[in-house]
Design an enzyme around this catalytic site. Structure first.
Site, PDB file in Angstrom:
ATOM      1  N   HIS A  30       0.828  -1.204   0.000  1.00 26.31           N
ATOM      2  CA  HIS A  30       0.000   0.000   0.000  1.00 26.31           C
ATOM      3  C   HIS A  30       0.856   1.246   0.000  1.00 26.31           C
ATOM      4  O   HIS A  30       0.610   2.196  -0.753  1.00 26.31           O
ATOM      5  CB  HIS A  30      -0.920  -0.002   1.228  1.00 26.31           C
ATOM      6  N   GLU A  66       8.095   5.113  -2.942  1.00 27.15           N
ATOM      7  CA  GLU A  66       8.663   4.684  -4.222  1.00 27.15           C
ATOM      8  C   GLU A  66       9.315   3.314  -4.041  1.00 27.15           C
ATOM      9  O   GLU A  66       9.764   2.980  -2.940  1.00 27.15           O
ATOM     10  CB  GLU A  66       9.702   5.698  -4.701  1.00 27.15           C
ATOM     11  N   LEU A  88      -4.646  -7.755   3.072  1.00 28.52           N
ATOM     12  CA  LEU A  88      -5.186  -8.872   3.824  1.00 28.52           C
ATOM     13  C   LEU A  88      -6.619  -9.235   3.466  1.00 28.52           C
ATOM     14  O   LEU A  88      -7.151 -10.225   3.976  1.00 28.52           O
ATOM     15  CB  LEU A  88      -5.093  -8.578   5.324  1.00 28.52           C
ATOM     16  N   GLY A  91     -10.996  -5.419  -1.414  1.00 28.45           N
ATOM     17  CA  GLY A  91     -11.406  -4.045  -1.190  1.00 28.45           C
ATOM     18  C   GLY A  91     -11.081  -3.217  -2.421  1.00 28.45           C
ATOM     19  O   GLY A  91     -10.729  -3.763  -3.483  1.00 28.45           O
ATOM     20  N   HIS A  93      -8.606  -1.279  -3.313  1.00 26.75           N
ATOM     21  CA  HIS A  93      -7.268  -1.390  -3.900  1.00 26.75           C
ATOM     22  C   HIS A  93      -7.133  -2.668  -4.720  1.00 26.75           C
ATOM     23  O   HIS A  93      -6.552  -2.661  -5.814  1.00 26.75           O
ATOM     24  CB  HIS A  93      -6.205  -1.364  -2.806  1.00 26.75           C
TER      25      HIS A  93
END
Length: 271
Positions: A30, A66, A88, A91, A93
């Site tokens: 993330h 990055e 985990l 969703g 993302h």
């Protein structure tokens, strides 16, 4: 006479023909402003490389750090890659951000499922609780008086909540005590609410299991609410690298990956 280096032997057949290089593994994190998170991710990458020499392993972040995922994919050109989310549950993302970034690249990509739910995560959660003081073998008193709050980040996506509840169910079966999922943001119940509910049910000792991949603000805030003990985040427990490679194998077809749809633990991963 040409010599084959140790790193090259895995890519050469017994008859001397060169095997095709496996798809690259791109670990998709993330991103975080907490430097401990980035350190954890890099150590996980090192573990994956140690377990699978010769496998091209890369890192891409969704935001904040990055390399960003689009830059990592751009560096691969038209190569084949399997994107493994260091997330985990399902969703936004997993469903939108990662597939859209992959589709915008020239690389030939496939996206693996998120890490959870999976029994290897339960192995890690259990190990972290034991490190914090949970009895290695749950005795009758612990089963009668104790409980666990599974503290997660939270999401408005119902699939994410479903995945977290499933992990809580697996952990409850492992421990023999009630386990309630609770969230740091965007979903209910909160950790405070879950602790109060368990206390009202006569659970005098409530532990907080940290369902976060690495240390950070949410993990710290949830741990601070623990009335008894708080476990460390999942971090670099060896089962995490095992699970990352299992997700990669499920999609790449490497090493007899097993049940691709359900993510069931393979016999080779049991223990």
């Amino acid at each position: 006479m040409n010599r084959i280096s140790t790193s090259q032997r895995g890519l050469v057949e017994l008859d001397g023909r060169r095997r095709p290089e496996p798809p690259a593994l791109v670990l998709v994190a993330h991103g975080s402003r907490d430097p401990r998170t980035l350190d954890t991710v890099h150590r996980l990458l090192d573990q994956v490389r140690e377990q699978r020499p010769g496998l091209p392993v890369h890192l891409g972040h969704i935001e904040l750090n990055e390399p960003l995922l689009p830059d990592t994919l751009a560096s691969l050109g038209t190569a084949e890659a399997v994107l493994v989310p260091l997330l985990l549950s399902r969703g936004y993302h997993v469903k939108r951000d990662i597939p859209e970034m992959a589709a915008a690249s020239r690389a030939r990509t496939r996206v693996a499922p998120p890490l959870g739910p999976h029994p290897l995560l339960v192995d890690t959660l259990h190990a972290r609780l034991v490190e914090a003081g949970w009895p290695p073998s749950t005795d009758e008193e612990t089963r009668r008086t104790s409980a666990v709050v599974l503290a997660a980040a939270g999401s408005r996506d119902p699939d994410s909540a479903h995945d977290t509840r499933r992990t809580a169910e697996l952990l409850a079966a492992r421990l023999g005590v009630p386990v309630i999922p609770a969230y740091a943001s965007a979903a209910t119940p909160t950790v405070d609410t879950a602790i109060r509910a368990l206390t009202a049910r006569g659970r005098e000792r409530v532990a907080v299991a940290s369902y976060f991949t690495a240390p950070g603000l949410f993990a710290r805030q949830c741990a601070e609410k623990a009335p008894w003990m708080a476990a460390a985040p999942l971090g670099t427990h060896p089962a995490m690298a095992d699970l990352i490679l299992h997700r990669y194998d499920q999609v790449s077809g490497a090493r007899g990956a097993g049940n691709r749809a359900t993510g069931q633990r393979l016999p080779a991963l049991a223990g």
